[in-house]
Design a protein around this motif. Structure first.
Motif, PDB file in Angstrom:
ATOM      1  N   SER A   1       5.177   6.525 -11.437  1.00 43.60           N
ATOM      2  CA  SER A   1       5.154   5.288 -12.210  1.00 43.60           C
ATOM      3  C   SER A   1       5.845   5.503 -13.548  1.00 43.60           C
ATOM      4  O   SER A   1       6.027   6.626 -14.005  1.00 43.60           O
ATOM      5  N   GLY A   2       6.228   4.388 -14.169  1.00 41.32           N
ATOM      6  CA  GLY A   2       6.855   4.457 -15.482  1.00 41.32           C
ATOM      7  C   GLY A   2       8.318   4.816 -15.416  1.00 41.32           C
ATOM      8  O   GLY A   2       8.901   5.031 -14.354  1.00 41.32           O
ATOM      9  N   GLY A   3       8.950   4.863 -16.571  1.00 38.07           N
ATOM     10  CA  GLY A   3      10.365   5.213 -16.651  1.00 38.07           C
ATOM     11  C   GLY A   3      11.251   4.206 -15.940  1.00 38.07           C
ATOM     12  O   GLY A   3      11.111   2.992 -16.141  1.00 38.07           O
ATOM     13  N   PRO A   4      12.156   4.674 -15.079  1.00 40.06           N
ATOM     14  CA  PRO A   4      13.063   3.746 -14.391  1.00 40.06           C
ATOM     15  C   PRO A   4      12.355   2.769 -13.465  1.00 40.06           C
ATOM     16  O   PRO A   4      12.961   1.799 -13.016  1.00 40.06           O
ATOM     17  N   ARG A   5      11.095   3.019 -13.152  1.00 37.05           N
ATOM     18  CA  ARG A   5      10.356   2.148 -12.230  1.00 37.05           C
ATOM     19  C   ARG A   5       9.452   1.145 -12.938  1.00 37.05           C
ATOM     20  O   ARG A   5       8.611   0.503 -12.318  1.00 37.05           O
ATOM     21  N   ASP A   6       9.629   0.990 -14.244  1.00 36.00           N
ATOM     22  CA  ASP A   6       8.786   0.068 -15.004  1.00 36.00           C
ATOM     23  C   ASP A   6       8.899  -1.363 -14.497  1.00 36.00           C
ATOM     24  O   ASP A   6       7.937  -2.121 -14.547  1.00 36.00           O
TER      25      ASP A   6
ATOM     26  N   ASN B   1      20.135   0.070 -11.514  1.00 35.87           N
ATOM     27  CA  ASN B   1      18.849   0.750 -11.354  1.00 35.87           C
ATOM     28  C   ASN B   1      18.156   0.130 -10.149  1.00 35.87           C
ATOM     29  O   ASN B   1      17.583  -0.961 -10.256  1.00 35.87           O
ATOM     30  N   PRO B   2      18.181   0.781  -8.998  1.00 41.20           N
ATOM     31  CA  PRO B   2      17.621   0.155  -7.786  1.00 41.20           C
ATOM     32  C   PRO B   2      16.115  -0.058  -7.843  1.00 41.20           C
ATOM     33  O   PRO B   2      15.568  -0.802  -7.032  1.00 41.20           O
ATOM     34  N   HIS B   3      15.434   0.566  -8.801  1.00 37.11           N
ATOM     35  CA  HIS B   3      13.984   0.410  -8.897  1.00 37.11           C
ATOM     36  C   HIS B   3      13.587  -0.812  -9.708  1.00 37.11           C
ATOM     37  O   HIS B   3      12.393  -1.077  -9.854  1.00 37.11           O
ATOM     38  N   GLY B   4      14.565  -1.547 -10.221  1.00 36.17           N
ATOM     39  CA  GLY B   4      14.238  -2.798 -10.893  1.00 36.17           C
ATOM     40  C   GLY B   4      14.668  -2.836 -12.342  1.00 36.17           C
ATOM     41  O   GLY B   4      14.531  -1.858 -13.077  1.00 36.17           O
ATOM     42  N   THR B   5      15.234  -3.973 -12.737  1.00 40.44           N
ATOM     43  CA  THR B   5      15.571  -4.229 -14.139  1.00 40.44           C
ATOM     44  C   THR B   5      15.218  -5.685 -14.431  1.00 40.44           C
ATOM     45  O   THR B   5      14.683  -6.396 -13.574  1.00 40.44           O
ATOM     46  N   LEU B   6      15.530  -6.123 -15.641  1.00 43.00           N
ATOM     47  CA  LEU B   6      15.194  -7.486 -16.042  1.00 43.00           C
ATOM     48  C   LEU B   6      16.279  -8.485 -15.683  1.00 43.00           C
ATOM     49  O   LEU B   6      16.178  -9.659 -16.050  1.00 43.00           O
ATOM     50  N   ASN B   7      17.341  -8.053 -14.976  1.00 45.45           N
ATOM     51  CA  ASN B   7      18.375  -9.011 -14.549  1.00 45.45           C
ATOM     52  C   ASN B   7      18.478  -8.986 -13.027  1.00 45.45           C
ATOM     53  O   ASN B   7      18.086  -8.014 -12.381  1.00 45.45           O
ATOM     54  N   PRO B   8      18.984 -10.058 -12.437  1.00 45.10           N
ATOM     55  CA  PRO B   8      18.946 -10.190 -10.971  1.00 45.10           C
ATOM     56  C   PRO B   8      19.818  -9.206 -10.208  1.00 45.10           C
ATOM     57  O   PRO B   8      19.568  -8.942  -9.030  1.00 45.10           O
ATOM     58  N   THR B   9      20.848  -8.661 -10.840  1.00 43.00           N
ATOM     59  CA  THR B   9      21.741  -7.737 -10.140  1.00 43.00           C
ATOM     60  C   THR B   9      21.385  -6.271 -10.398  1.00 43.00           C
ATOM     61  O   THR B   9      22.183  -5.386 -10.082  1.00 43.00           O
ATOM     62  N   LEU B  10      20.227  -6.024 -10.976  1.00 46.13           N
ATOM     63  CA  LEU B  10      19.709  -4.666 -11.196  1.00 46.13           C
ATOM     64  C   LEU B  10      20.623  -3.823 -12.080  1.00 46.13           C
ATOM     65  O   LEU B  10      20.688  -2.606 -11.936  1.00 46.13           O
ATOM     66  N   LEU B  11      21.334  -4.460 -13.012  1.00 46.83           N
ATOM     67  CA  LEU B  11      22.159  -3.704 -13.950  1.00 46.83           C
ATOM     68  C   LEU B  11      21.276  -2.920 -14.905  1.00 46.83           C
ATOM     69  O   LEU B  11      20.197  -3.369 -15.296  1.00 46.83           O
ATOM     70  N   LYS B  12      21.742  -1.751 -15.313  1.00 49.40           N
ATOM     71  CA  LYS B  12      20.950  -0.913 -16.199  1.00 49.40           C
ATOM     72  C   LYS B  12      20.983  -1.399 -17.638  1.00 49.40           C
ATOM     73  O   LYS B  12      20.178  -0.971 -18.461  1.00 49.40           O
ATOM     74  N   THR B  13      21.909  -2.288 -17.962  1.00 48.72           N
ATOM     75  CA  THR B  13      21.974  -2.872 -19.296  1.00 48.72           C
ATOM     76  C   THR B  13      21.720  -4.370 -19.186  1.00 48.72           C
ATOM     77  O   THR B  13      21.553  -4.918 -18.099  1.00 48.72           O
ATOM     78  N   ASP B  14      21.723  -5.053 -20.330  1.00 52.33           N
ATOM     79  CA  ASP B  14      21.368  -6.470 -20.340  1.00 52.33           C
ATOM     80  C   ASP B  14      22.449  -7.363 -19.756  1.00 52.33           C
ATOM     81  O   ASP B  14      22.159  -8.415 -19.203  1.00 52.33           O
ATOM     82  N   THR B  15      23.713  -6.980 -19.896  1.00 46.63           N
ATOM     83  CA  THR B  15      24.819  -7.824 -19.445  1.00 46.63           C
ATOM     84  C   THR B  15      25.849  -6.992 -18.695  1.00 46.63           C
ATOM     85  O   THR B  15      25.860  -5.754 -18.773  1.00 46.63           O
TER      86      THR B  15
ATOM     87  N   ASN C   1       0.830  -1.199   0.000  1.00 39.96           N
ATOM     88  CA  ASN C   1       0.000   0.000   0.000  1.00 39.96           C
ATOM     89  C   ASN C   1       0.875   1.263   0.000  1.00 39.96           C
ATOM     90  O   ASN C   1       0.560   2.264  -0.651  1.00 39.96           O
ATOM     91  N   GLN C   2       1.991   1.211   0.737  1.00 47.28           N
ATOM     92  CA  GLN C   2       2.920   2.342   0.724  1.00 47.28           C
ATOM     93  C   GLN C   2       3.466   2.578  -0.688  1.00 47.28           C
ATOM     94  O   GLN C   2       3.474   3.705  -1.189  1.00 47.28           O
ATOM     95  N   THR C   3       3.910   1.486  -1.324  1.00 47.23           N
ATOM     96  CA  THR C   3       4.487   1.604  -2.661  1.00 47.23           C
ATOM     97  C   THR C   3       3.449   2.064  -3.667  1.00 47.23           C
ATOM     98  O   THR C   3       3.739   2.864  -4.563  1.00 47.23           O
ATOM     99  N   GLU C   4       2.238   1.571  -3.526  1.00 51.76           N
ATOM    100  CA  GLU C   4       1.168   1.966  -4.442  1.00 51.76           C
ATOM    101  C   GLU C   4       0.915   3.463  -4.380  1.00 51.76           C
ATOM    102  O   GLU C   4       0.651   4.116  -5.395  1.00 51.76           O
ATOM    103  N   SER C   5       1.008   4.032  -3.185  1.00 43.06           N
ATOM    104  CA  SER C   5       0.808   5.472  -3.038  1.00 43.06           C
ATOM    105  C   SER C   5       1.886   6.250  -3.782  1.00 43.06           C
ATOM    106  O   SER C   5       1.599   7.241  -4.466  1.00 43.06           O
ATOM    107  N   CYS C   6       3.144   5.822  -3.662  1.00 43.05           N
ATOM    108  CA  CYS C   6       4.237   6.514  -4.349  1.00 43.05           C
ATOM    109  C   CYS C   6       4.135   6.351  -5.865  1.00 43.05           C
ATOM    110  O   CYS C   6       4.326   7.314  -6.621  1.00 43.05           O
ATOM    111  N   LEU C   7       3.835   5.127  -6.306  1.00 37.81           N
ATOM    112  CA  LEU C   7       3.770   4.865  -7.737  1.00 37.81           C
ATOM    113  C   LEU C   7       2.559   5.514  -8.391  1.00 37.81           C
ATOM    114  O   LEU C   7       2.466   5.554  -9.621  1.00 37.81           O
ATOM    115  N   GLY C   8       1.641   6.030  -7.592  1.00 37.71           N
ATOM    116  CA  GLY C   8       0.527   6.766  -8.161  1.00 37.71           C
ATOM    117  C   GLY C   8       0.993   7.960  -8.966  1.00 37.71           C
ATOM    118  O   GLY C   8       0.361   8.350  -9.944  1.00 37.71           O
ATOM    119  N   CYS C   9       2.117   8.560  -8.552  1.00 40.09           N
ATOM    120  CA  CYS C   9       2.711   9.676  -9.302  1.00 40.09           C
ATOM    121  C   CYS C   9       3.997   9.256 -10.011  1.00 40.09           C
ATOM    122  O   CYS C   9       4.279   9.709 -11.119  1.00 40.09           O
TER     123      CYS C   9
END
Length: 357
Positions: free
Chosen positions: A164-169, A239-253, A154-162
């Motif tokens: 959202s998107g971009g680095p937090r996808d 990217n601490p807000h999430g990426t598609l790899n387990p170590t949160l790298l901003k690129t694929d590898t 619920n806390q996160t939902e409140s923040c992501l209300g504004c």
């Protein structure tokens, strides 16, 4: 036919120019004029809706960005009603003083002046009627702590209300989200601790180090990335807000991340070094190392993890063969293996199959 007097022609020209300017001034005044009042003397304005403010953004009297803010949804008390900023600050005067210096406060106060119905405190904390009636009840308002009675979701939902998107996808499903981290574990929007990002510490790297103490210690080693010197920060690679790899790298590898700064190592090379092409981590400890150039082991021990002494003169090299060893070997003087095999990242020289040049 007689000719016109030149002076009369000049006069007519200037009169026409003045008429044109007067017309332009009248049109501009009509365009910039305030909204007309209706018969009752009240200003006519669009309804306070998101659609209305979106339309007015195309004009000159667009409302501020927070002017459409509504109270966040508190799932624990969906029946709660908004009470307004004055009710909140009557008790939370200290918090209000600290909050006044932040970026959120600046935007919200401008929006409140434009639209008195704008939610300010309640835009993040939810409707305050239940909390005002019973301030000690946990969960009566959205609290941004782990023991405040509000679920992290619920806390996160409140923040992501504004935000959202971009680095937090990729926040949902990221390693931080799966470990039940709240936005407030890294950010503190109520106090201006940092110059940017509203982080909980003075810098991004200090904020990350509150949990990742082992990684922070690696930057204290002899050879390290220039993070302690302030040349880079954790978010240059992660990217601490999430990426598609387990170590949160901003690129694929890993390699693509390293190539952002070390572009000369990208290639393509005529003669490639297989472990280099696979991953920079095969040879380097990216945060810090007690070996030269962030290496995971000293040369020649690092090289001999793959290259044994076969097909090469003399015997397998050990620590006793180093320059300060008991049986120093001349091939390990200077830079060791890379004294001869200098192009370890790859070579484009026709005589470089052994990475000599």
């Amino acid at each position: 036919m007689g000719r016109d007097n030149p002076k009369e022609g000049i006069v007519r020209f200037y009169l026409a120019l003045l008429a044109l300017l007067a017309t332009a001034i009248l049109i501009s005044a009509a365009w910039l004029a305030p909204v007309k009042a209706d018969a009752s003397g009240q200003a006519v304005k669009l309804p306070e809706t998101h659609f209305a403010s979106t339309q007015s953004r195309h004009g000159f009297n667009a409302p501020p960005g927070f002017a459409d803010a509504v109270p966040a949804r508190n799932k624990a008390h969906p029946q709660a009603k908004a009470v307004g900023q004055q009710v909140c600050t009557a008790c939370h005067s200290k918090e209000n003083d600290n909050f006044a210096h932040t970026a959120h406060a600046a935007g919200m106060q401008v929006a409140l002046a434009a639209n008195p119905n704008t939610a300010t405190c309640e835009a993040c904390h939810g409707p305050g009627s239940v909390h005002a009636a019973n301030p000690t009840q946990k969960g009566s308002i959205i609290a941004y702590t782990h023991d405040g009675g509000t679920p992290v979701s619920n806390q996160t939902e409140s923040c992501l209300g504004c935000h959202s998107g971009g680095p937090r996808d990729a926040w949902l499903g990221s390693v931080h989200q799966r470990n039940d981290l709240s936005c407030s574990d890294c950010h503190n929007p109520m106090v201006k601790f940092s110059a940017e990002g509203l982080t909980a510490k003075q810098s991004v790297s200090e904020t990350c180090a509150t949990c990742h103490k082992d990684i922070r210690q690696q930057f204290n080693r002899r050879s390290h990335m220039p993070l302690p010197e302030g040349a880079i920060s954790c978010v240059d690679c992660h990217n601490p807000h999430g990426t598609l790899n387990p170590t949160l790298l901003k690129t694929d590898t890993v390699n693509e991340t390293c190539y952002q700064c070390h572009a000369e190592k990208r290639g393509p090379f005529l003669f490639e070094h297989a472990p280099v092409r696979e991953s920079c981590l095969n040879c380097h400890q990216v945060h810090g190392s007690n070996q030269h150039a962030l290496l995971v082991a000293p040369i020649p021990m690092l090289c001999q993890q793959c290259h044994s002494h076969t097909r090469h003169p003399n015997d397998l090299q050990t620590e006793t063969s180093l320059g300060n060893g008991l049986t120093a070997d001349e091939r390990l003087m200077g830079r060791g293996c890379i004294t001869c095999h200098a192009q370890v990242h790859g070579s484009n020289h026709p005589s470089g199959p052994r990475l000599h040049k």
